[in-house]
Design an enzyme around this catalytic site. Structure first.
Site, PDB file in Angstrom:
ATOM      1  CG  ASP A   1      -0.353   0.172   2.536  1.00  0.00           C
ATOM      2  OD1 ASP A   1       0.894   0.257   2.611  1.00  0.00           O
ATOM      3  OD2 ASP A   1      -1.091   0.245   3.544  1.00  0.00           O
TER       4      ASP A   1
ATOM      5  CG  HIS B   1       9.439 -25.475  11.211  1.00  0.00           C
ATOM      6  ND1 HIS B   1       9.553 -25.425  12.584  1.00  0.00           N
ATOM      7  CD2 HIS B   1      10.547 -26.129  10.775  1.00  0.00           C
ATOM      8  CE1 HIS B   1      10.673 -26.029  12.961  1.00  0.00           C
ATOM      9  NE2 HIS B   1      11.300 -26.454  11.882  1.00  0.00           N
TER      10      HIS B   1
ATOM     11  CB  THR C   1       1.645  -2.894  11.050  1.00  0.00           C
ATOM     12  OG1 THR C   1       0.534  -3.377  10.273  1.00  0.00           O
ATOM     13  CG2 THR C   1       1.258  -1.608  11.768  1.00  0.00           C
TER      14      THR C   1
ATOM     15  CG  HIS D   1       7.972 -29.056   9.725  1.00  0.00           C
ATOM     16  ND1 HIS D   1       7.579 -28.596  10.956  1.00  0.00           N
ATOM     17  CD2 HIS D   1       9.264 -29.441   9.849  1.00  0.00           C
ATOM     18  CE1 HIS D   1       8.605 -28.671  11.793  1.00  0.00           C
ATOM     19  NE2 HIS D   1       9.631 -29.188  11.146  1.00  0.00           N
TER      20      HIS D   1
ATOM     21  CB  CYS E   1       0.844  -2.617   4.736  1.00  0.00           C
ATOM     22  SG  CYS E   1       0.619  -3.606   6.216  1.00  0.00           S
TER      23      CYS E   1
HETATM   24  C1  RB5 Z   1      -2.078   2.584   6.448  1.00  0.00           C
HETATM   25  O1  RB5 Z   1      -2.158   3.783   7.117  1.00  0.00           O
HETATM   26  C2  RB5 Z   1      -1.868   1.461   7.439  1.00  0.00           C
HETATM   27  O2  RB5 Z   1      -3.023   1.264   8.192  1.00  0.00           O
HETATM   28  C3  RB5 Z   1      -1.480   0.204   6.724  1.00  0.00           C
HETATM   29  O3  RB5 Z   1      -0.338   0.411   5.971  1.00  0.00           O
HETATM   30  C4  RB5 Z   1      -1.163  -0.989   7.599  1.00  0.00           C
HETATM   31  O4  RB5 Z   1      -0.264  -0.683   8.591  1.00  0.00           O
HETATM   32  C5  RB5 Z   1      -2.305  -1.787   8.067  1.00  0.00           C
HETATM   33  O5  RB5 Z   1      -2.163  -2.810   8.732  1.00  0.00           O
END
Ligand code: RB5
Length: 146
Positions: free
Chosen positions: A7, A97, A66, A132, A64
Site C-alpha cells: 500500500d 516449517h 505494520t 511439517h 504495508c
Molecule cells: C495505512 O495507514 C496502514 O493502516 C497500513 O499500511 C497498515 O499498517 C495496516 O495494517
C-alpha cells in the site's frame, strides 16, 4: 518470479526490495502501489497473492505500514500462507516449517536493512517437509472445509 505489492505506507520499502531483487537477478512483478498516494492494502494483497496461487509467481512479498493488515488480507486468499515477520529467525523458520509463500513486512516497523535480510533468508530457505508437511496439509484441510 516474485510478486511484489504494497500500500502507500509500504511503497518506499517495496522500491528498496525491487532494487535488491534486481541486484540479485531475481525477476518480479510489481502489483503497485506506484506512489505514496493512498491505496488500500486488502486488494493490494490479493493482486499479488492471486499471482502466487495461479502459479505465475513463486512467492509474494507484501509491504504495508505494520505488515499486519496486508498479512491478514493475504491469508484470506486460498492457498496463501503469509507470515508477517520482523526478525530473521521467524523469516527463516516460516519457510522451513510453514512453507510460507508470502512474506509480509511493516515499513513503519523495521528499517530497509533488516527488511532486505528477511527477504534474502525468506527467498533462499527451502521448506523442510517431513512432519511439517503433515501440519501444512492440516492447514489446507481447514481451508478447504470453509
Ligand atoms: C495505512 O495507514 C496502514 O493502516 C497500513 O499500511 C497498515 O499498517 C495496516 O495494517
Amino acid at each position: 518470479m516474485i510478486a511484489l505489492s504494497s500500500d502507500h505506507a509500504g511503497f518506499l520499502l517495496k522500491e528498496e526490495i525491487k532494487a535488491f531483487l534486481e541486484s540479485r537477478g531475481i525477476e518480479y512483478t510489481d502489483c503497485g502501489a506506484y506512489s505514496t498516494d493512498s491505496v488500500d492494502y486488502p486488494y493490494q494483497a490479493k493482486k499479488a497473492c492471486d499471482l502466487v496461487v495461479s502459479g505465475k509467481c513463486e512467492k509474494a512479498i507484501l509491504c504495508c505500514g505494520t505488515g499486519i493488515g496486508i498479512s491478514i488480507a493475504a491469508n484470506k486468499v486460498k492457498g496463501i500462507r503469509a507470515a508477517c515477520c520482523t526478525d530473521y529467525f521467524s523469516a527463516k523458520y516460516t519457510r522451513l516449517h510453514n512453507d510460507a509463500n508470502a512474506l509480509c513486512l511493516g515499513a513503519r516497523v523495521i528499517g530497509p536493512g533488516s527488511a532486505l535480510e528477511l527477504v534474502d533468508v525468506f527467498l533462499n530457505t527451502p521448506f523442510e517437509g517431513g512432519r511439517h508437511q503433515r501440519r501444512v496439509d492440516q492447514i489446507t484441510e481447514i481451508e478447504n472445509s470453509l
